[in-house]
Scaffold this active site. Structure first.
Site, PDB file in Angstrom:
ATOM      1  N   ASP A   1       0.750  -1.208  -0.206  1.00 41.70           N
ATOM      2  CA  ASP A   1      -0.059   0.092   0.035  1.00 41.70           C
ATOM      3  C   ASP A   1       0.899   1.339   0.123  1.00 41.70           C
ATOM      4  O   ASP A   1       2.131   1.256   0.295  1.00 41.70           O
ATOM      5  CB  ASP A   1      -0.890  -0.029   1.158  1.00 41.70           C
ATOM      6  CG  ASP A   1      -2.320   0.920   1.047  1.00 41.70           C
ATOM      7  OD1 ASP A   1      -2.430   1.462   0.190  1.00 41.70           O
ATOM      8  OD2 ASP A   1      -3.087   0.569   2.056  1.00 41.70           O
TER       9      ASP A   1
ATOM     10  N   ASP B   1     -10.653   2.087  -3.632  1.00 41.27           N
ATOM     11  CA  ASP B   1     -11.036   1.841  -2.311  1.00 41.27           C
ATOM     12  C   ASP B   1     -12.659   1.908  -2.286  1.00 41.27           C
ATOM     13  O   ASP B   1     -13.306   1.352  -1.254  1.00 41.27           O
ATOM     14  CB  ASP B   1     -10.611   2.930  -1.275  1.00 41.27           C
ATOM     15  CG  ASP B   1      -9.474   2.697  -0.542  1.00 41.27           C
ATOM     16  OD1 ASP B   1      -9.044   1.186  -0.759  1.00 41.27           O
ATOM     17  OD2 ASP B   1      -8.796   3.419   0.073  1.00 41.27           O
TER      18      ASP B   1
HETATM   19  C1  DGJ Z   1      -5.984   1.908   1.608  1.00 39.58           C
HETATM   20  C2  DGJ Z   1      -6.014   0.748   1.063  1.00 39.58           C
HETATM   21  O1  DGJ Z   1      -6.557   1.006  -0.105  1.00 39.58           O
HETATM   22  C3  DGJ Z   1      -6.959  -0.357   1.753  1.00 39.58           C
HETATM   23  O2  DGJ Z   1      -7.360  -1.235   1.174  1.00 39.58           O
HETATM   24  C4  DGJ Z   1      -6.568  -0.558   2.892  1.00 39.58           C
HETATM   25  O3  DGJ Z   1      -5.420  -1.448   2.879  1.00 39.58           O
HETATM   26  C5  DGJ Z   1      -5.958   0.712   3.670  1.00 39.58           C
HETATM   27  N1  DGJ Z   1      -5.172   1.571   3.052  1.00 39.58           N
HETATM   28  C6  DGJ Z   1      -5.424   0.000   5.017  1.00 39.58           C
HETATM   29  O4  DGJ Z   1      -5.119   1.245   5.964  1.00 39.58           O
END
Ligand code: DGJ
Length: 746
Positions: A479, A549
């Protein structure tokens, strides 16, 4: 496929079955662009395409000659300040303050195959026969700075890649103020510009505009390729649609700051520039030093947008993505992020994983919150050791328990970041990007580690290697949750600070390279607050990426449809999540959430224990369906049929390589009562195969389905007669078509 150099006319012609790319060495030694488009037959002389007419009020290179003005000539790698007034591809600041340069032809080499680009992701070949490469070396006679232009033409598809390597062969340092990967001067601006733009949770929406005189650009200055603009452009001739028409696609294989721009001049010529964003870039080249730009990929077709996308998909799937997972169907996963956020214990995780196993899921992914003092987003980043209060058995213990259930285990990292509240920051407060004497901005309470420094990358590599070597981790979600600010590295001198954004990305690529080669069977999925770094550079290391997301099925229609313009279905991380959805609070039927997620890597982002019995039964069926068809869904030929940007209905389909199986996804956002009759014209089928459609049990020949269409009208006309299932908003269907032996059509 061939690259020909015609000595007598000094013309290069690169061509394959689909495209021609023609340029010439002009009388001033620079390269002029003559033609790019559909394949034309080769001949000795195309120099008439240079068009050096006499225009009033032009600045000209040669005395007593009013025809040779760079302002009016289409070029391959133009400079500013010597009669061309458009934006240049390269700008070199010299010791005496001058920015004038003059890149003249020195020599060229034609070779089979395609060379690697040092430290950078790029497309590749597996056999020398797949592509040929032309290297043209230009040199500035004053600084002795060399620019080596690389052109690779692939045998399959209308694909040409370009990049530029610099070498300072002089005795003085120079500073590259801009070094674009590509300049493409086209003879007219009669194109529709199409870009993918958006923001967090609304990535890669399709936007179009006609080109007018002046400059239009997209780009990023955030340190990542960004949610806001994707490093991808398509130029459509008016009238081009998914099925027909001319289009040029351009994709930059880069994950950092970029710019792609179009400049239309007074005479309606079009200059496209693509490369590292010049405003946030500056690179000092000492004598003997080199610099390599990222690669740009050009795709040309006269068969519409679907064909352009299919060309990108095949290339990125087979000759950009690498490694063990490249050609393999992807495991169906269950990720705990939306199920628990930061609030979990080891037993709770096992509870979720156990249910996932019962439903047929193959991989459990533990997301954020497992390390250091991480119980919220304020602490822990940088300390990649399990929080033993939560996970008494550590990651190795948890991974063993998950494996004992019969699942593979995956783990989340955010390697490039640190919280102030972490041991790493307490030990190395100087390891973040920050400008001396200035305040430091945070994003999500976190700071960006200085990946331009090898010792920083080494440290994170060491920590991650420790976990990956000692625990059974089969998947990593990488991430990246903030953009860069106050970009400055205390380990580099002042005159090299312009290099930091790019050096940062080189550090990211270096870490990816080291980890993927050391753990070749681990599946990496890239992520940046959803799709903030969903770009081809990432695909070189991580064959799949978290698209967004936003996992609401309706929102995902646009996001996945836009993404598919350039990126293959096998690269799109797609999950079914709960309702009400956590991003838009919408309730959509479970089958619609799955019907959207099937066109991707597929997984669940929820606690399956929370579902009703009926929902669980559906999930078991969905998992079985995905297992049966994922090879085709992820690696088949993908066609967009109806755009969510243009109406209430969306449709797309995939076809197996042997054309015997096709899956059509049909989606309708709002229900319409007493709606009109609808037929969906399919694509890519074999006209003479007879296909049985599973829902209706009816059979039709491929030609009927492609030319007359598949009937998608509601039999209930949007109402709910007694006994029938009511139509709802957010309805969707998957039509499975299987070609039968000698079945007759109805
Ligand atoms: C952002 C990501 O896109 C999510 O899927 C998740 O992993 C969060 N960060 C966790 O902090």
């Amino acid at each position: 496929m061939e690259i020909v150099y015609h000595e007598s006319t000094r013309i290069f012609h690169l061509y394959n079955e689909y495209i021609s790319y023609i340029m010439m060495i002009m009388r001033n030694g620079h390269l002029g662009q003559l033609y790019y488009g559909k394949r034309i037959l080769d001949k000795e002389d195309f120099s008439y395409l240079l068009e050096t007419c006499e225009r009033p009020m032009s600045s000209c290179i040669y005395e007593n000659d009013r025809t040779f003005s760079l302002e009016h000539i289409r070029q391959e790698y133009p400079v500013f300040g010597t009669t061309d007034y458009r934006e240049p591809a390269v700008e070199v600041l010299q010791d005496n303050g001058s920015r004038i340069s003059d890149f003249q032809y020195r020599n060229h080499v034609i070779e089979e195959g395609k060379p690697k680009l040092p430290g950078l992701p790029a497309t590749y070949t597996e056999s020398e026969k797949e592509a040929s490469t032309l290297r043209i070396t230009l040199e500035d006679p004053v600084t002795k700075l060399e620019a080596q232009l690389l052109y690779t033409i692939f045998r399959e598809g209308g694909i040409l890649t370009r990049s530029v390597g610099f070498f300072n062969g002089g005795e003085q340092p120079v500073r590259l103020e801009r070094a674009m990967s590509l300049c493409l001067d086209l003879p007219d601006s009669g194109y529709v510009w199409q870009q993918l733009s958006g923001c967090w949770a609304r990535e890669r929406q399709i936007y179009r505009r006609t080109l007018e005189p002046g400059i239009h650009s997209i780009g990023s200055m955030r340190g990542n390729s960004s949610h806001e603009h994707n490093p991808f452009l398509s130029l459509l001739r008016p009238g081009t649609d998914e099925r027909q028409g001319e289009v040029i696609g351009l994709s930059l294989i880069y994950s950092g700051n970029f710019r792609i721009q179009a400049e239309v001049d007074a005479h309606d010529t079009l200059r496209i520039l693509a490369g590292i964003d010049p405003l946030t870039f500056g690179w000092k080249l000492e004598p003997g030093e080199s610099f390599q730009t990222p690669e740009a990929v050009l795709v040309y077709t006269d068969q519409g947008l679907n064909h352009m996308s299919q060309t990108f998909h095949r290339l990125f799937q087979r000759r950009l993505a690498r490694g063990y997972w490249r050609d393999r169907v992807r495991p169906i996963l269950n990720n705990n992020w939306e199920a628990t956020y930061f609030d979990f214990t080891e037993d709770r995780i096992i509870e979720i994983a156990s249910r996932a196993k019962e439903c047929g899921v193959e991989l459990f992914v533990l997301d954020d919150g497992w390390f250091g003092e991480r119980s919220s987003d304020r602490a822990g980043l940088g300390d990649w050791k399990a929080n033993l209060k939560r996970l008494p058995g550590g990651i190795a213990g948890l991974a063993d328990r998950v494996e004992a259930l019969g699942l593979k285990f995956g783990l989340w990292f955010e390697p490039e970041m640190v919280n102030k509240d972490s041991d790493l920051f307490r030990q190395h407060p100087d390891w973040i990007l920050e400008t001396p004497g200035r305040s430091r901005s945070h994003g999500r309470y976190q700071y960006v580690l200085d990946f331009s420094r090898k010792e920083v990358v080494d440290n994170i590599y060491g920590q991650m290697t420790e976990i990956l070597s000692n625990a059974k981790v089969s998947y990593v979600k990488w991430d990246m949750n903030r953009s860069i600010t106050e970009c400055y590295s205390s380990s580099w001198p002042g005159d090299r600070q312009g290099e930091i954004y790019h050096r940062y990305i080189l550090g990211v690529y270096d870490l990816y390279e080291r980890l993927t080669s050391q753990f070749p069977q681990v599946l990496f999925e890239s992520c940046a607050s959803g799709g903030g770094r969903f770009d081809p550079g990432m695909l070189y290391y991580a064959p799949q990426g978290w698209v967004s997301d936003n996992s609401d099925a309706v929102e995902r229609l646009k996001i996945q449809y836009g993404t598919s313009l350039c990126y293959p279905i096998s690269s799109m991380g797609t999950h079914v999540s709960v309702t009400p959805n956590h991003q838009v609070f919408r309730n959509t039927p479970l089958h619609t959430r799955a019907n959207v997620a099937y066109f991707g890597t597929f997984g669940y982002e929820l606690d399956l224990n929370q579902l009703t019995q009926e929902e669980s039964r559906q999930v078991v069926q969905q998992v079985a369906f995905m297992k049966k068809y994922r090879e085709i869904l992820q690696f088949g030929k993908f066609y967009r049929l109806l755009s969510p940007f243009e109406g209430n209905e969306t449709a797309w389909m995939v076809v197996s390589p042997d054309q015997r199986t096709a899956l059509v996804g049909w989606y309708r956002v709002l229900n319409v009562v007493n709606d009109r009759y609808r037929r969906l014209r399919l694509e890519g089928l074999n006209p003479s195969f007879c296909y049985r459609e599973q829902r209706s049990g009816r059979s039709h020949f491929g030609d009927e389905l492609m030319y007359a269409g598949l009937i998608t009208s509601d039999e209930t006309a949007g109402q709910a007669p007694a006994g029938a299932e009511p139509c709802t908003d957010f309805e969707s269907r998957i039509y499975v078509l299987e070609a039968a032996g000698n079945q007759d059509s109805e």
